[in-house]
Design a protein around this motif. Structure first.
Motif, PDB file in Angstrom:
ATOM      1  N   PHE A  10       0.835  -1.191   0.000  1.00 44.00           N
ATOM      2  CA  PHE A  10       0.000   0.000   0.000  1.00 44.00           C
ATOM      3  C   PHE A  10       0.874   1.246   0.000  1.00 44.00           C
ATOM      4  O   PHE A  10       2.056   1.204   0.358  1.00 44.00           O
ATOM      5  N   ARG A  11       0.283   2.339  -0.404  1.00 42.72           N
ATOM      6  CA  ARG A  11       0.916   3.648  -0.337  1.00 42.72           C
ATOM      7  C   ARG A  11       0.104   4.499   0.626  1.00 42.72           C
ATOM      8  O   ARG A  11      -1.131   4.417   0.647  1.00 42.72           O
ATOM      9  N   SER A  12       0.790   5.307   1.418  1.00 42.52           N
ATOM     10  CA  SER A  12       0.073   6.090   2.410  1.00 42.52           C
ATOM     11  C   SER A  12       0.909   7.291   2.835  1.00 42.52           C
ATOM     12  O   SER A  12       2.141   7.251   2.813  1.00 42.52           O
ATOM     13  N   GLU A  13       0.227   8.340   3.221  1.00 46.64           N
ATOM     14  CA  GLU A  13       0.887   9.448   3.897  1.00 46.64           C
ATOM     15  C   GLU A  13       1.333   8.958   5.274  1.00 46.64           C
ATOM     16  O   GLU A  13       0.645   8.152   5.916  1.00 46.64           O
ATOM     17  N   ALA A  14       2.475   9.447   5.751  1.00 49.17           N
ATOM     18  CA  ALA A  14       3.018   8.957   7.010  1.00 49.17           C
ATOM     19  C   ALA A  14       3.973   9.977   7.613  1.00 49.17           C
ATOM     20  O   ALA A  14       4.482  10.870   6.926  1.00 49.17           O
ATOM     21  N   ILE A  15       4.209   9.827   8.928  1.00 49.05           N
ATOM     22  CA  ILE A  15       5.269  10.556   9.604  1.00 49.05           C
ATOM     23  C   ILE A  15       6.184   9.543  10.269  1.00 49.05           C
ATOM     24  O   ILE A  15       5.763   8.441  10.629  1.00 49.05           O
ATOM     25  N   LEU A  16       7.445   9.918  10.413  1.00 51.57           N
ATOM     26  CA  LEU A  16       8.439   9.032  11.003  1.00 51.57           C
ATOM     27  C   LEU A  16       8.450   9.224  12.515  1.00 51.57           C
ATOM     28  O   LEU A  16       8.636  10.336  13.010  1.00 51.57           O
ATOM     29  N   LEU A  17       8.266   8.138  13.260  1.00 49.54           N
ATOM     30  CA  LEU A  17       8.284   8.183  14.711  1.00 49.54           C
ATOM     31  C   LEU A  17       9.649   7.819  15.288  1.00 49.54           C
ATOM     32  O   LEU A  17      10.063   8.367  16.306  1.00 49.54           O
ATOM     33  N   ARG A  18      10.332   6.884  14.644  1.00 52.56           N
ATOM     34  CA  ARG A  18      11.633   6.438  15.146  1.00 52.56           C
ATOM     35  C   ARG A  18      12.402   5.786  14.010  1.00 52.56           C
ATOM     36  O   ARG A  18      11.808   5.174  13.128  1.00 52.56           O
ATOM     37  N   ARG A  19      13.728   5.907  14.054  1.00 60.74           N
ATOM     38  CA  ARG A  19      14.576   5.203  13.078  1.00 60.74           C
ATOM     39  C   ARG A  19      15.791   4.655  13.807  1.00 60.74           C
ATOM     40  O   ARG A  19      16.373   5.317  14.673  1.00 60.74           O
ATOM     41  N   THR A  20      16.159   3.415  13.448  1.00 59.82           N
ATOM     42  CA  THR A  20      17.291   2.743  14.077  1.00 59.82           C
ATOM     43  C   THR A  20      18.177   2.158  12.989  1.00 59.82           C
ATOM     44  O   THR A  20      17.689   1.458  12.094  1.00 59.82           O
ATOM     45  N   GLN A  21      19.468   2.437  13.049  1.00 59.07           N
ATOM     46  CA  GLN A  21      20.397   1.906  12.060  1.00 59.07           C
ATOM     47  C   GLN A  21      20.644   0.420  12.311  1.00 59.07           C
ATOM     48  O   GLN A  21      20.805  -0.013  13.454  1.00 59.07           O
ATOM     49  N   VAL A  22      20.663  -0.341  11.223  1.00 56.25           N
ATOM     50  CA  VAL A  22      20.929  -1.778  11.284  1.00 56.25           C
ATOM     51  C   VAL A  22      21.967  -2.094  10.217  1.00 56.25           C
ATOM     52  O   VAL A  22      21.756  -1.820   9.026  1.00 56.25           O
ATOM     53  N   GLY A  23      23.085  -2.667  10.628  1.00 48.87           N
ATOM     54  CA  GLY A  23      24.130  -2.981   9.669  1.00 48.87           C
ATOM     55  C   GLY A  23      24.711  -1.721   9.047  1.00 48.87           C
ATOM     56  O   GLY A  23      24.672  -0.628   9.614  1.00 48.87           O
ATOM     57  N   GLU A  24      25.228  -1.862   7.835  1.00 44.59           N
ATOM     58  CA  GLU A  24      25.912  -0.754   7.181  1.00 44.59           C
ATOM     59  C   GLU A  24      24.975   0.175   6.427  1.00 44.59           C
ATOM     60  O   GLU A  24      25.287   1.346   6.230  1.00 44.59           O
ATOM     61  N   SER A  25      23.804  -0.332   5.999  1.00 41.97           N
ATOM     62  CA  SER A  25      22.988   0.509   5.119  1.00 41.97           C
ATOM     63  C   SER A  25      21.496   0.460   5.408  1.00 41.97           C
ATOM     64  O   SER A  25      20.741   1.248   4.832  1.00 41.97           O
ATOM     65  N   ASP A  26      21.038  -0.431   6.280  1.00 38.58           N
ATOM     66  CA  ASP A  26      19.601  -0.587   6.502  1.00 38.58           C
ATOM     67  C   ASP A  26      19.118   0.265   7.683  1.00 38.58           C
ATOM     68  O   ASP A  26      19.893   0.675   8.545  1.00 38.58           O
ATOM     69  N   LEU A  27      17.807   0.477   7.697  1.00 41.42           N
ATOM     70  CA  LEU A  27      17.150   1.139   8.810  1.00 41.42           C
ATOM     71  C   LEU A  27      15.924   0.332   9.216  1.00 41.42           C
ATOM     72  O   LEU A  27      15.246  -0.243   8.358  1.00 41.42           O
ATOM     73  N   VAL A  28      15.636   0.284  10.509  1.00 40.97           N
ATOM     74  CA  VAL A  28      14.327  -0.149  10.996  1.00 40.97           C
ATOM     75  C   VAL A  28      13.605   1.110  11.435  1.00 40.97           C
ATOM     76  O   VAL A  28      14.123   1.878  12.251  1.00 40.97           O
TER      77      VAL A  28
END
Length: 263
Positions: A10-28
């Motif tokens: 799905f596509r949706s409008e959103a806001i970012l609540l939290r971001r966590t770096q994982v490995g060298e290039s990924d984010l959760v």
């Protein structure tokens, strides 16, 4: 679709609540989306891919996101793309404004249940950010807190006793966050928990006016200093009770205000 298969994206409008770096290039990332509420997702290669994520995946932005869930019932979605729709990162140039804006994100992150659709919460946060462009306002924050509690089904009782429903609230009332708001003089004897405090008539009247106003109108509602402080303390006790632990952004804002006063 069979059990265990992929769910449609799905596509949706959103806001970012939290971001966590994982490995060298990924984010959760944890997002609050208009169509699916609060979701968590893996953004693979997000720290390297400008094509799929551009300037997105930053706090204080409104995004259009593309999400898929590879396995039915999986907790984590896959974030396949994010496009910037509205940018409020200018608030980060002021330590007080960014604290107030981040406070809204922390409340939604802590209080919104996962994957429960509630577009009103998204609209509230974005409206708060827009109002903050005109500068900080204690009344604006109180209006936001009241509207957030109402949207989450925890509306603060202000016009009637939260325990018995009587509307004789002029004398001897207290504010009890664990019981849902204002408590009349008759029921006040049973309000002895943490956060219980007197609520002067002027402070209650201020909160009643804020609860009835839009955020844009709330920011300009004035009251006496002692009533503003009492209203603030009552609402901070309410949100802290709902969250269940101290809020990080409140500590930050308190430290900033202290530093500005010392300066």
């Amino acid at each position: 679709m069979t059990d265990g298969g992929a769910e449609p994206g799905f596509r949706s409008e959103a806001i970012l609540l939290r971001r966590t770096q994982v490995g060298e290039s990924d984010l959760v990332v944890q997002l609050f989306t208009r169509s699916h509420g609060r979701v968590s997702a893996v953004a693979r290669g997000a720290r390297r891919s400008k094509r799929r994520f551009g300037p997105g995946l930053e706090h204080l932005t409104v995004l259009e996101v593309e999400l898929t869930r590879r396995r039915r019932g999986a907790e984590l979605w896959s974030l396949d793309g994010a496009t910037l729709v509205d940018d409020h990162r200018g608030l980060a140039s002021d330590p007080i404004l960014v604290g107030h804006a981040s406070y809204a994100l922390e409340l939604v992150r802590e209080l919104a249940p996962p994957e429960v659709v509630d577009p009103e919460l998204l609209d509230l946060v974005v409206e708060l950010w827009r109002c903050l462009r005109l500068g900080p306002s204690p009344s604006l924050l109180r209006g936001f807190e009241l509207a957030l509690c109402r949207a989450l089904g925890s509306e603060v009782a202000l016009a009637q006793c939260a325990a018995c429903g009587r509307d004789d609230l002029e004398f001897g009332t207290v504010f009890d966050p664990s019981r849902g708001g204002v408590i009349c003089a008759t029921c006040a004897a049973r309000s002895t928990g943490l956060g219980v405090r007197p609520l002067p008539p002027g402070a209650r009247a201020h909160l009643v006016a804020l609860a009835a106003a839009s955020l844009a109108d709330a920011r300009d509602l004035e009251c006496a200093t002692e009533d503003r402080v009492a209203a603030r303390d009552a609402m901070l006790a309410t949100v802290t009770h709902l969250v269940g632990h101290p809020l990080v952004t409140l500590d930050y804002v308190t430290q900033v205000h202290g530093a500005l006063r010392r300066g």
